[in-house]
Write a protein that holds these residues in place. Structure first.
Motif, PDB file in Angstrom:
ATOM      1  N   ASP A 205      79.665  96.112 -51.482  1.00 36.95           N
ATOM      2  CA  ASP A 205      80.899  96.033 -50.849  1.00 36.95           C
ATOM      3  C   ASP A 205      81.079  97.765 -51.166  1.00 36.95           C
ATOM      4  O   ASP A 205      82.491  98.086 -50.758  1.00 36.95           O
ATOM      5  CB  ASP A 205      82.044  95.441 -51.974  1.00 36.95           C
ATOM      6  CG  ASP A 205      80.939  96.063 -53.484  1.00 36.95           C
ATOM      7  OD1 ASP A 205      80.707  96.675 -53.513  1.00 36.95           O
ATOM      8  OD2 ASP A 205      81.845  95.524 -54.212  1.00 36.95           O
ATOM      9  N   ALA A 206      80.282  98.058 -50.334  1.00 34.25           N
ATOM     10  CA  ALA A 206      79.886  99.665 -50.506  1.00 34.25           C
ATOM     11  C   ALA A 206      80.950 100.282 -51.849  1.00 34.25           C
ATOM     12  O   ALA A 206      81.485 101.814 -51.361  1.00 34.25           O
ATOM     13  CB  ALA A 206      80.885 100.317 -49.489  1.00 34.25           C
ATOM     14  N   LYS A 207      80.892  99.572 -53.155  1.00 32.04           N
ATOM     15  CA  LYS A 207      81.676 100.131 -53.700  1.00 32.04           C
ATOM     16  C   LYS A 207      81.327 101.029 -54.788  1.00 32.04           C
ATOM     17  O   LYS A 207      81.745 102.231 -56.194  1.00 32.04           O
ATOM     18  CB  LYS A 207      82.877  99.299 -54.682  1.00 32.04           C
ATOM     19  CG  LYS A 207      83.626  98.954 -53.976  1.00 32.04           C
ATOM     20  CD  LYS A 207      84.438  97.805 -54.870  1.00 32.04           C
ATOM     21  CE  LYS A 207      86.006  97.860 -53.640  1.00 32.04           C
ATOM     22  NZ  LYS A 207      86.617  96.366 -54.699  1.00 32.04           N
ATOM     23  N   ARG A 208      79.395 100.626 -54.915  1.00 35.47           N
ATOM     24  CA  ARG A 208      78.876 101.468 -55.986  1.00 35.47           C
ATOM     25  C   ARG A 208      77.593 102.020 -55.148  1.00 35.47           C
ATOM     26  O   ARG A 208      77.646 100.513 -54.412  1.00 35.47           O
ATOM     27  CB  ARG A 208      79.187 100.522 -56.715  1.00 35.47           C
ATOM     28  CG  ARG A 208      79.804  99.835 -58.127  1.00 35.47           C
ATOM     29  CD  ARG A 208      79.543  99.556 -58.903  1.00 35.47           C
ATOM     30  NE  ARG A 208      79.445  97.822 -59.100  1.00 35.47           N
ATOM     31  CZ  ARG A 208      78.568  97.036 -59.678  1.00 35.47           C
ATOM     32  NH1 ARG A 208      77.732  97.096 -60.407  1.00 35.47           N
ATOM     33  NH2 ARG A 208      77.729  96.298 -59.079  1.00 35.47           N
ATOM     34  N   ALA A 209      76.987 102.809 -55.688  1.00 35.30           N
ATOM     35  CA  ALA A 209      75.989 102.775 -55.397  1.00 35.30           C
ATOM     36  C   ALA A 209      74.330 103.357 -56.773  1.00 35.30           C
ATOM     37  O   ALA A 209      75.186 103.562 -57.808  1.00 35.30           O
ATOM     38  CB  ALA A 209      75.336 104.092 -54.221  1.00 35.30           C
ATOM     39  N   ILE A 210      72.987 103.008 -56.506  1.00 33.66           N
ATOM     40  CA  ILE A 210      72.108 102.944 -57.508  1.00 33.66           C
ATOM     41  C   ILE A 210      71.504 104.173 -57.140  1.00 33.66           C
ATOM     42  O   ILE A 210      71.094 104.095 -56.058  1.00 33.66           O
ATOM     43  CB  ILE A 210      71.432 102.142 -58.612  1.00 33.66           C
ATOM     44  CG1 ILE A 210      71.199 102.455 -58.896  1.00 33.66           C
ATOM     45  CG2 ILE A 210      71.536 100.704 -57.239  1.00 33.66           C
ATOM     46  CD1 ILE A 210      70.115 101.170 -60.305  1.00 33.66           C
ATOM     47  N   SER A 211      70.953 104.912 -58.046  1.00 34.48           N
ATOM     48  CA  SER A 211      69.842 106.232 -57.570  1.00 34.48           C
ATOM     49  C   SER A 211      68.920 106.402 -58.718  1.00 34.48           C
ATOM     50  O   SER A 211      68.939 105.884 -60.229  1.00 34.48           O
ATOM     51  CB  SER A 211      70.477 107.855 -57.765  1.00 34.48           C
ATOM     52  OG  SER A 211      71.188 107.883 -59.072  1.00 34.48           O
ATOM     53  N   ALA A 212      67.315 106.725 -58.485  1.00 35.28           N
ATOM     54  CA  ALA A 212      66.771 107.100 -59.183  1.00 35.28           C
ATOM     55  C   ALA A 212      66.078 108.255 -59.001  1.00 35.28           C
ATOM     56  O   ALA A 212      65.846 109.364 -57.846  1.00 35.28           O
ATOM     57  CB  ALA A 212      65.096 105.847 -58.367  1.00 35.28           C
ATOM     58  N   SER A 213      65.397 108.621 -60.263  1.00 32.03           N
ATOM     59  CA  SER A 213      65.302 110.295 -60.019  1.00 32.03           C
ATOM     60  C   SER A 213      64.291 110.486 -61.013  1.00 32.03           C
ATOM     61  O   SER A 213      63.850 109.508 -61.444  1.00 32.03           O
ATOM     62  CB  SER A 213      66.085 110.840 -60.777  1.00 32.03           C
ATOM     63  OG  SER A 213      66.252 112.088 -61.195  1.00 32.03           O
ATOM     64  N   ASP A 214      63.581 111.501 -60.709  1.00 30.17           N
ATOM     65  CA  ASP A 214      61.833 112.346 -61.491  1.00 30.17           C
ATOM     66  C   ASP A 214      62.908 112.467 -62.773  1.00 30.17           C
ATOM     67  O   ASP A 214      61.517 112.779 -63.489  1.00 30.17           O
ATOM     68  CB  ASP A 214      61.367 113.288 -60.904  1.00 30.17           C
ATOM     69  CG  ASP A 214      61.179 113.057 -59.102  1.00 30.17           C
ATOM     70  OD1 ASP A 214      60.570 111.853 -59.749  1.00 30.17           O
ATOM     71  OD2 ASP A 214      60.133 113.961 -58.707  1.00 30.17           O
TER      72      ASP A 214
END
Length: 306
Positions: A205-214
């Motif tokens: 639904d393009a309302k949330r995103a999840i990100s990964a990081s160092d």
């Protein structure tokens, strides 16, 4: 594998802790992607090959070569007929998944191409590069439609929304950016990580995103308010990739500490951890199956059961 709340089990249908199989890649698996019907997966490796897999059996259907140097990421069109892979040779290769042949080259970046995503209609690809730009490509003609500039360091990963109107990029500059693909403009900049952002996925639904990081965390973002909804901690090493289930509730992350973690995003908790024999470099979600690639050249297929 294990489940903290006794409601989920992860079954290893692939390589797990097994000896090397003839179908394994010869070097690190740097990208995996799945077809929309959840029946097949594609993997790419530093050995220069692309493999197509049948998810039911876990067997390789074919192996192809097409890059002159190490590929870094791969995406598949929704109809499952083509794949697009990104490489250190500054190009992207378009693959016909029926014949297994490389059928096109996308040229225009000035440095390694680190990430790639394909719009749901299969007409456009978006690439992320060490040259600090993203490019939007017409897959039919191989032409660059526009170049997106705004990051101050290498762009590591990219995803596109289901409607094909926006892209979200991750960067070495510790930010994510939301782009309008028609205008080529930055719509939002997401700040909160304290190190390189290595991966990003967006809900249907393009309302949330999840990100990964160092910085050893994942963050769940509200894309309207630009707010961090929760930070997922518990990984003791760099997080190399992230993928979302189709319902947006579950996410899987890969890490250089040789683990895959399954997350419940509604509750902000880790449901299960799967331990591999080598650093896990990439992951993808196909309905109830997780696909992951590791540094030893193995592709893992993990089936979830409620």
């Amino acid at each position: 594998s294990g489940a903290d709340d006794n409601t989920l089990k992860l079954w290893d249908l692939g390589c797990g802790h097994a000896p090397r199989m003839p179908e394994d890649h010869l070097s690190s698996v740097t990208g995996v992607a799945v077809t929309a019907d959840g029946r097949r997966a594609v993997s790419i490796s530093i050995d220069g090959t692309l493999k197509l897999w049948d998810l039911e059996s876990g067997r390789s259907l074919f192996t192809s070569e097409g890059h002159s140097s190490a590929p870094n990421a791969v995406a598949v069109t929704a109809d499952g007929t083509r794949a697009v892979s990104a490489s250190d040779d500054r190009t992207l290769t378009v693959w016909d998944l029926e014949s297994g042949r490389a059928v096109g080259k996308l040229e225009g970046h000035l440095d390694s191409v680190r990430g790639v995503a394909v719009t749901a209609d299969g007409k456009r690809a978006v690439s992320a590069s060490n040259d600090e730009t993203l490019k939007v490509w017409d897959l039919e003609s191989g032409r660059v439609l526009r170049t997106l500039r705004g990051h101050s360091e290498a762009v590591t990963s990219v995803t596109v929304t289901a409607d094909g109107k926006r892209a979200i990029s991750a960067s070495d500059d510790e930010t994510l950016k939301v782009w309008g693909l028609e205008s080529g403009r930055v719509l939002r900049t997401l700040r909160g990580h304290s190190a390189v952002v290595t991966g990003v996925a967006v809900t249907a639904d393009a309302k949330r995103a999840i990100s990964a990081s160092d910085d050893q965390t994942l963050k769940v973002w509200d894309l309207e308010s630009e707010r961090v909804l929760c930070t997922l901690e518990g990984t003791s090493h760099l997080v190399s990739g992230v993928a979302l289930a189709s319902d947006g509730r579950l996410a899987v992350s890969s890490s250089l500490n040789r683990t895959l973690k399954l997350w419940d995003l509604y509750r902000g908790i880790c449901l299960a951890t799967f331990h591999c024999d080598a650093s896990v470099l990439c992951c993808a979600f196909a309905q109830q199956t997780i696909i992951a690639g590791d540094e030893a050249g193995r592709v893992h297929f993990l089936r979830l059961e409620e």
